[in-house]
Design an enzyme around this catalytic site. Structure first.
Site, mmCIF file in Angstrom:
data_model
loop_
_atom_site.group_PDB
_atom_site.id
_atom_site.type_symbol
_atom_site.label_atom_id
_atom_site.label_comp_id
_atom_site.label_asym_id
_atom_site.label_seq_id
_atom_site.Cartn_x
_atom_site.Cartn_y
_atom_site.Cartn_z
ATOM 1 N N HIS A 56 0.872 -1.191 0.000
ATOM 2 C CA HIS A 56 0.000 0.000 0.000
ATOM 3 C C HIS A 56 0.898 1.228 0.000
ATOM 4 C CE1 HIS A 56 -3.750 -2.252 0.701
ATOM 5 N NE2 HIS A 56 -2.972 -3.064 1.410
ATOM 6 N N ARG A 58 -0.367 4.271 -0.730
ATOM 7 C CA ARG A 58 -1.252 5.316 -0.171
ATOM 8 C C ARG A 58 -1.446 6.556 -1.045
ATOM 9 N NH1 ARG A 58 -3.568 1.695 2.841
ATOM 10 N NH2 ARG A 58 -2.652 1.292 4.883
ATOM 11 N N ASP A 301 2.094 -6.847 2.435
ATOM 12 C CA ASP A 301 0.915 -6.087 2.868
ATOM 13 C C ASP A 301 1.355 -4.866 3.684
ATOM 14 O OD1 ASP A 301 -1.673 -5.233 3.085
ATOM 15 O OD2 ASP A 301 -2.368 -6.878 4.362
ATOM 16 N N HIS A 305 0.281 3.687 8.269
ATOM 17 C CA HIS A 305 -0.782 4.571 8.764
ATOM 18 C C HIS A 305 -0.146 5.709 9.552
ATOM 19 C CE1 HIS A 305 -4.212 2.215 7.537
ATOM 20 N NE2 HIS A 305 -3.718 1.130 8.119
#
Ligand SMILES: [Zn+2]
Ligand SMILES: [Zn+2]
Length: 430
Positions: A56, A58, A301, A305
């Site tokens: 990810h 983002r 994965d 965050h």
């Protein structure tokens, strides 16, 4: 530099040889080769550059957590020369314009090949199919499609998507999570979740979707990939499907190979992840499946965050943890330090197999004359204490403070050092 020689133990038989790299390719392998610079790597392991099928990045939309630049720098530090960027951005990568944007941001950053993954359904809403064909025909040449973060839970939508991508040899990567069984779920469904008063996430929510989808893959004859297996039961379903000749591949994350639900004991949101950390018996089943070939690849994965999404009450925190910079060390721990497997298998699960599943060009190749020089060199004896964050913008690193053996020393992408002596290099991008 225009050319250089790596004096290294050349994979797979690890006999010391010189590898001459010129104009982005391996031009010669032999003894006593001449170059502008000769770099002594005889104490290191030369491996094909790693390929992450599940990252990810983002961007666009969540740049406070990560950008294509910082995510790919983190990847380079982890020994990766290619990543596949998940589609759950804002806007969602469900059309040609967004996948081309992500691809172009990757080119501009210049640290790894960025292969955008396209969404299966518009807006990840699970109902209308996204522009799969247009994304495949675009400059980004998308071959992998996923609604990751969400499950394609409607069987008819899943069947149609499998049929559609079959026409251009694409693959659907399923985030297996039956939504009706996991509403409000916070952690593994177990005695511990009952004690902690957190809503449990049952193994069957994952296993039932995998069982359905391997049958849909058999029915359609299309290629199916299952993201982040987390339970022993999921392994059994994949084992059964492969024995039956169904075209399914499967991944496991580093954290599901190392960590268990016990870490959730003090409600630390660092260990909140989707799918959740399970029991030691699941970890052991996943490790065994990775070694025996039931599970094809390790995929990170990598789910950065920003602090405000993680530093809050467990039930309010976001799911996910970073993983690019520690994946190789975890793989070494599981495959090599355990004494149960070997470096050949490590190269398969981190490089050859993910590139093969995604049909990547110039990635996951054997180290041979003529191949594009996408390489990583590891000091398998070095031990380091893991820092929360180096290149990544986010610090949700579940290994922080732990000692891990195995350190990426150099990463070479298209014949240029992106990491040298474990330090990120400035790259000149096109
Ligand atoms: Zn997922
Ligand atoms: Zn994911």
């Amino acid at each position: 530099m225009s050319n250089f020689v790596l004096k290294a133990a050349v994979f797979p038989d690890n006999s010391v040889a010189d590898v001459l790299i010129e104009d982005s390719r391996i031009s010669e392998i032999g003894q006593n080769l001449q170059g502008d610079e000769v770099i002594d790597c005889t104490e290191l392991r030369l491996l094909p550059g790693f390929v992450d099928l599940h990252t990810h990045l983002r961007e666009p939309g969540f740049e406070a957590s990560e950008t294509v630049l910082t995510g790919t720098q983190s990847a380079a530090l982890g020994g990766f020369t290619a990543v596949h960027a998940m589609a759950n951005t804002s806007p969602v990568a469900d059309n040609a314009a967004v996948v081309e944007l992500v691809r172009n941001l990757g080119e501009r950053a210049g640290y790894v090949d960025v292969f955008p993954i396209g969404a299966v359904t518009k807006g990840l809403e699970g109902t209308q199919m996204a522009e799969l064909g247009l994304m495949n025909k675009s400059q980004a040449k998308v071959k992998v499609f996923s609604d990751d973060g969400k499950c394609v839970s409607d069987a008819l939508v899943m069947k149609r998507a499998l049929e559609y991508v079959k026409s251009f040899d694409g693959v659907i990567a399923q985030h297996a999570q039956e939504p009706s069984l996991t509403e409000g779920a916070q952690m593994n469904d177990s005695e511990l979740s009952a004690v902690l008063g957190l809503k449990g996430w049952p193994a069957v929510a994952e296993e039932s979707i995998i069982a359905r989808d391997v049958l849909l893959a058999e029915h359609t004859g299309a290629r199916l990939h299952i993201c982040h297996l987390s339970t022993a039961g999921s392994v059994e379903v994949i084992r059964w499907a492969k024995a039956r000749g169904i075209g399914v591949t499967a991944e496991v994350t580093p954290h599901h190979l190392m960590l268990t639900e016990q870490l959730v004991n003090d409600y630390n949101p660092l260990y909140k992840v989707n799918p959740p950390l399970r029991k030691q018996s699941d970890v052991l089943a996943l490790r065994e499946a990775l070694i025996d070939g039931t599970i094809d690849i390790i995929a990170t994965d990598h789910a950065p965050h920003a602090a405000e999404l993680k530093d809050c009450e467990f039930s309010a925190a976001a799911f996910g943890m970073v993983g690019l910079e520690t994946a190789a060390a975890v793989a070494q721990n599981v495959l090599i330090e355990s004494g149960k497997s070997n470096w050949q298998r490590l190269a398969e699960v981190l490089s050859h197999n993910p590139a093969r599943i995604a049909r990547d060009e110039n990635q996951g190749e054997a180290i041979a004359v003529g191949a594009v020089a996408n390489l990583t060199l590891i000091d398998s004896q070095a031990t380091r204490v893991i820092e929360a964050s180096t290149a990544s913008k986010s610090a949700n690193n579940p290994y922080r403070g732990l000692q891990l053996k195995g350190q990426v020393v150099h990463t070479i992408y298209r014949g240029n050092f992106t990491v040298k002596n474990s330090v990120l290099q400035k790259v000149v991008s096109e």
